[in-house]
Design a protein around this motif. Structure first.
Motif, PDB file in Angstrom:
ATOM      1  N   GLU A 171      20.608  37.430 -32.992  1.00 54.55           N
ATOM      2  CA  GLU A 171      21.157  36.335 -32.398  1.00 54.55           C
ATOM      3  C   GLU A 171      20.089  36.001 -30.994  1.00 54.55           C
ATOM      4  O   GLU A 171      19.669  34.971 -30.880  1.00 54.55           O
ATOM      5  N   GLN A 172      20.037  37.015 -30.359  1.00 51.63           N
ATOM      6  CA  GLN A 172      18.906  36.778 -29.277  1.00 51.63           C
ATOM      7  C   GLN A 172      17.510  36.447 -29.628  1.00 51.63           C
ATOM      8  O   GLN A 172      16.853  35.588 -29.086  1.00 51.63           O
ATOM      9  N   TRP A 189      16.780  34.784 -32.358  1.00 50.03           N
ATOM     10  CA  TRP A 189      17.040  33.290 -32.593  1.00 50.03           C
ATOM     11  C   TRP A 189      16.949  32.368 -31.162  1.00 50.03           C
ATOM     12  O   TRP A 189      16.316  31.221 -31.229  1.00 50.03           O
ATOM     13  N   LEU A 190      17.963  32.814 -30.345  1.00 41.66           N
ATOM     14  CA  LEU A 190      17.841  32.036 -28.953  1.00 41.66           C
ATOM     15  C   LEU A 190      16.461  31.976 -28.359  1.00 41.66           C
ATOM     16  O   LEU A 190      16.411  31.070 -27.486  1.00 41.66           O
ATOM     17  N   ASN A 191      15.751  32.919 -28.321  1.00 44.79           N
ATOM     18  CA  ASN A 191      14.605  32.969 -27.494  1.00 44.79           C
ATOM     19  C   ASN A 191      13.280  32.540 -28.206  1.00 44.79           C
ATOM     20  O   ASN A 191      12.214  32.315 -27.777  1.00 44.79           O
TER      21      ASN A 191
END
Length: 433
Positions: free
Chosen positions: A79-80, A82-84
């Motif tokens: 998820e990180q 993806w968010l970055n």
């Protein structure tokens, strides 16, 4: 840079068939040393499980894992990633995933049944695989599109658990690949690769779950391992070099056609790019475009080797002849860059994917058009199809005989069973008459 001169074939030449076959052939000889090494790796994984997996991973990927628990990447890390992602990459990845998912939804097989006049019910039950494994090349290689194309159909099919394996040489991960895994809904990710990853997925270890089917591209060791574990698990296919065949009437911008041919030739020196046209002058124009554009290509050396060793321009009398040759080749990717692609497509029987019209570049299908880019190669489009939702579903036959149906079917079965000298079969059916 020397002038690129593409091999020319003419449909009307006396030895055309021989020349074409020679151009289509490629050396797929299996290296017996590789085969033996892969067998040894599979045997070690089956015997020693996690211990062998860690040893191979540290050896081949120059990692320093001490325990199998270190091999799994948690969901928060995906998820990180993806968010970055930079906004442009995130938007492109999401748009591609949405289109691939929408197309996949149309492929879902449904259970069905019907009732005969005597009350007997026949049908088919469709269920998803319990577990599937997805192999993704790792390290500096970034193939998020491969993650989406393999993972999304599996999730749409309803696969219970999707396990992704991706090698991380020197501990290096790729943010785009991890983000794609998050977007596609991959359940678990392990940082393993090579033949050892395929063996772990096929047979399971203390940490890696055994799966029912393995999909995804890989190098010769991965491909060999997939061959050797087939039967223990299902596999998608054994892919050969990338291929593109373009049929053009001579009216498309030659720069476009040249770049479309480059798009597959840049994969590797064994990739094949073929152009068929009834317009000899157009073939000259495309070759001129190639020589003009080639110096701009980052992978110009690979493109050159591919085109010189396996590329071809084929002159035909008309588009019907072009379709005939295409069906003989059964290409992975087929572009119909003509005025009326719909009509010409009716003559096409064998192709992994058909790209219709002058504006439909094959590259669009590689990333975001919607249909799957995992396609049959090396002529196997004659009998196989693109990867899809149906590859992650299986079918069970349903038979529910009424009393009357059992009597009628029993009589037929009895006659046929006794004709095969299978008395127990016959009596089993006769008991219910």
């Amino acid at each position: 840079m020397s002038v690129l001169s593409i091999t020319r074939l003419d449909y009307n030449s006396a030895n055309f068939n021989q020349q074409l076959e020679s151009r289509l052939n490629w050396d797929s000889t299996e290296d017996l040393q590789i085969h033996q090494r892969v067998m040894e790796i599979i045997s070690a994984i089956r015997k020693c499980g996690d211990q062998a997996l860690i040893e191979f991973t540290n050896l081949f990927d120059q990692c320093h894992f001490n325990s199998a628990s270190e091999l799994e990447l948690n969901r928060e890390l995906l998820e990180q990633a993806w968010l970055n992602l930079p906004r442009a990459q995130a938007l492109a990845l999401q748009a591609a995933a949405t289109r691939i998912r929408a197309y996949a939804e149309q492929q879902k097989l449904q259970s069905w049944q019907f009732t005969e006049a005597d009350g007997t019910v026949l049908g088919q039950k469709v269920t998803a695989l319990d577990k599937a494994g997805l192999y993704v090349p790792g390290g500096k290689a970034a193939y998020p599109s491969s993650v989406l194309m393999n993972a999304i159909p599996a999730k749409v099919a309803g696969v219970g658990e999707l396990i992704m394996v991706v090698p991380t040489p020197h501990g290096e991960t790729n943010a785009l690949v991890l983000a794609a895994a998050f977007v596609a809904g991959v359940d678990r990710v392990f940082t393993i690769g090579g033949a050892q990853a395929i063996a772990a997925l096929a047979y399971g270890t203390e940490t890696i779950p055994a799966v029912d089917k393995i999909v995804g591209p890989g190098n010769i060791y991965v491909a060999t391992a997939k061959k050797l574990v087939f039967g223990q698990v299902g596999i998608d296919m054994i892919a050969g070099p990338s291929e593109i065949l373009i049929i053009c009437d001579g009216q498309t911008n030659p720069d476009w056609i040249a770049m479309d041919l480059f798009s597959q030739a840049e994969h590797d020196e064994n990739a094949q790019a073929i152009l068929i046209s009834p317009d000899a002058a157009f073939l000259d124009q495309v070759e001129a475009s190639m020589n003009k554009l080639l110096p701009e290509m980052e992978r110009s050396e690979i493109i050159t080797r591919s085109l010189l060793s396996r590329g071809a321009f084929i002159k035909v009398n008309d588009l019907n002849q072009a379709a005939e040759i295409s069906n003989r080749i059964a290409p992975e990717h087929l572009e119909l860059s003509v005025a009326d692609p719909e009509s010409l497509s009716l003559a096409i029987r064998h192709a992994g994917a058909i790209f219709m019209g002058r504006y439909t570049a094959e590259a669009l299908g590689d990333y975001c058009a919607g249909p799957n880019h995992v396609l049959p190669t090396s002529g196997t489009a004659r009998f196989s199809s693109p990867l899809g939702v149906y590859d992650f579903q299986k079918r069970s036959s349903l038979i529910n005989c009424s009393e009357a149906g059992a009597k009628d079917l029993g009589k037929i079965s009895s006659v046929l069973a006794r004709g095969e000298s299978l008395t127990a079969h016959a009596r089993s059916a006769e008991f219910r008459i």
